[in-house]
Design an enzyme around this catalytic site. Structure first.
Site, short mmCIF file in Angstrom:
data_model
loop_
_atom_site.label_atom_id
_atom_site.label_comp_id
_atom_site.label_asym_id
_atom_site.label_seq_id
_atom_site.Cartn_x
_atom_site.Cartn_y
_atom_site.Cartn_z
N SER A 3 0.82 -1.18 0.09
CA SER A 3 0.07 -0.07 0.02
C SER A 3 1.02 1.24 0.04
CB SER A 3 -0.83 0.01 1.33
OG SER A 3 -1.49 1.38 1.47
N TYR B 138 -1.53 -0.41 10.38
CA TYR B 138 -1.71 -0.97 9.11
C TYR B 138 -0.40 -0.31 8.19
CZ TYR B 138 -3.91 -0.95 4.45
OH TYR B 138 -3.93 -1.46 3.21
P1 NAP Z 1 -11.35 -6.37 0.43
O1 NAP Z 1 -12.42 -6.03 -0.96
O2 NAP Z 1 -11.91 -6.11 1.85
O3 NAP Z 1 -10.66 -7.66 0.19
C1 NAP Z 1 -9.91 -8.51 1.14
C2 NAP Z 1 -9.99 -9.81 1.04
O4 NAP Z 1 -9.42 -10.40 1.82
C3 NAP Z 1 -11.42 -10.25 0.95
O5 NAP Z 1 -11.25 -11.22 0.07
C4 NAP Z 1 -11.36 -10.94 2.25
O6 NAP Z 1 -12.09 -12.18 2.09
C5 NAP Z 1 -9.83 -11.51 2.63
N1 NAP Z 1 -9.52 -11.66 3.86
C6 NAP Z 1 -9.87 -10.81 4.99
N2 NAP Z 1 -9.39 -11.41 6.05
C7 NAP Z 1 -9.06 -12.66 5.61
C8 NAP Z 1 -8.47 -13.91 6.56
N3 NAP Z 1 -8.46 -13.76 7.81
N4 NAP Z 1 -8.27 -14.96 6.00
C9 NAP Z 1 -8.46 -15.00 4.48
N5 NAP Z 1 -8.72 -13.99 3.86
C10 NAP Z 1 -9.11 -13.06 4.32
O7 NAP Z 1 -10.24 -5.41 0.25
P2 NAP Z 1 -9.19 -5.15 -0.95
O8 NAP Z 1 -9.13 -3.47 -1.08
O9 NAP Z 1 -9.53 -5.77 -2.27
O10 NAP Z 1 -7.81 -5.43 -0.32
C11 NAP Z 1 -6.83 -6.29 -0.78
C12 NAP Z 1 -5.30 -5.91 -0.45
O11 NAP Z 1 -5.33 -4.61 -0.89
C13 NAP Z 1 -5.16 -5.72 1.10
O12 NAP Z 1 -4.03 -6.40 1.50
C14 NAP Z 1 -5.37 -4.16 1.42
O13 NAP Z 1 -4.48 -3.82 2.50
C15 NAP Z 1 -4.74 -3.75 0.13
N6 NAP Z 1 -5.01 -2.27 -0.40
C16 NAP Z 1 -6.25 -1.88 -0.55
C17 NAP Z 1 -6.33 -0.45 -0.72
C18 NAP Z 1 -7.78 -0.02 -0.74
O14 NAP Z 1 -7.95 1.24 -0.70
N7 NAP Z 1 -8.81 -0.78 -0.83
C19 NAP Z 1 -5.27 0.24 -0.97
C20 NAP Z 1 -3.94 -0.27 -0.50
C21 NAP Z 1 -3.91 -1.70 -0.50
P3 NAP Z 1 -13.17 -12.95 3.40
O15 NAP Z 1 -13.75 -11.92 3.92
O16 NAP Z 1 -13.94 -13.71 2.27
O17 NAP Z 1 -12.20 -13.70 4.04
#
Ligand code: NAP
Length: 268
Positions: free
Chosen positions: A141, A154
């Protein structure tokens, strides 16, 4: 349909960025193993991709914050020699202040964002190298370099992802392991709701769609980038930051403290 590209294992593939990676990697010709906790959502992603691409898609229900589940996924990574790509994407964040946050929730965040990513990398990388190569895509991130933006743990967990990726590439890059760390800015996913603020509350000029973010990250991978910052307009800014870091590295260890501290030392 057989694949010569191998299988991609993607964590956090039930929604957001991970689900888009699943779609794009299947369209590129990878079979998939998708990991997350929510079976219904994961099955829906898998069905959609199988019918759109004809690729084989396996789902693995696992809570990567739990030791037993995590070790089950590690075992798959160790034993399945068809896996050629690991996308370490599962993660969550928070928007609360550092000291205002529940320390148990912070520990769970470290367990998923840092510990699980580390263990899965250990399970995959040596085998991939011994088979002649493989790809690790770590989702970091922008808070890895600006931890003041959101919750501090985070940011620290994502700084860990960046540092681990740097070291992994340093040690195994020339042994055939392709390592990419992606540093997304704000991306329109469930992340924000889970972190405690609706994505709509952000200035919309900051927010990228998950489709655009992943397509840009894959373009970066294809271009051979190690660090990909999908939103950064001027890559020279990152290059100068890295150049400053490299310049520092030769001067950080010395037998004597720097001149500016010597007035506090006992005379020799
Ligand atoms: P998201 O839609 O909330 O996706 C998170 C994913 O992780 C979901 O598939 C969730 O699935 C899974 N997950 C959460 N806890 C888990 C656990 N304990 N075990 C297994 N799977 C788990 O958010 P996203 O934005 O796509 O996030 C993906 C990555 O991008 C993360 O690492 C986040 O830090 C990073 N990121 C996001 C942003 C942003 O602005 N969105 C920016 C920078 C980086 P389940 O709930 O089904 O387990």
């Amino acid at each position: 349909m057989s694949t010569t590209l191998g299988t991609a294992l993607i964590t956090g593939a039930s929604s957001g960025i991970g689900a888009v990676y699943a779609d794009r990697l299947a369209r590129r010709g990878h079979d998939l193993i998708l990991v997350a906790r929510n079976r219904q959502k994961l099955d829906a992603v898998a069905e959609r991709i199988t019918s759109a691409t004809g690729r084989s898609v396996e789902v693995l229900i696992a809570d990567l914050g739990q030791g037993e589940d995590l070790r089950r996924v590690e075992a798959v990574l160790r034993s399945n020699a068809d896996i050629s790509v690991l996308v370490n994407n599962a993660g969550f964040g928070a928007v609360t202040g550092l000291v205002d946050s529940d320390v148990d929730a912070m520990e769970s965040m470290i367990a998923l964002n840092a510990t699980a990513l580390t263990r899965l990398t250990y399970a995959f990388a040596p085998g991939a190298v011994s088979r002649g190569g493989g790809t690790v895509i770590n989702i970091g991130s922008i808070v890895a370099v600006v931890p003041e933006l959101l919750n501090g743990v985070y940011g620290a967990s994502k700084a860990f992802v960046l540092a681990l990726s740097q070291s992994l590439r340093h040690e195994l890059g020339e042994k055939g392991l392709r390592v990419q760390v992606v540093l997304p800015g704000a991306t329109a996913t469930d992340f924000w709701e889970i972190a405690g603020t609706p994505v709509e509350s952000l200035p919309q000029g900051w927010v990228m769609s998950a489709d655009d973010m992943v397509d840009a990250a894959l373009a970066g991978l294809d271009a051979g980038e190690f660090v990909t910052l999908p939103a950064l307009p001027d890559i020279e800014m990152w290059d100068s930051y890295q150049a400053a870091r490299q310049a520092l590295s030769g001067s950080l260890s010395n037998s004597r403290p720097a001149e500016r501290y010597r007035h506090t030392l006992a005379p020799r």
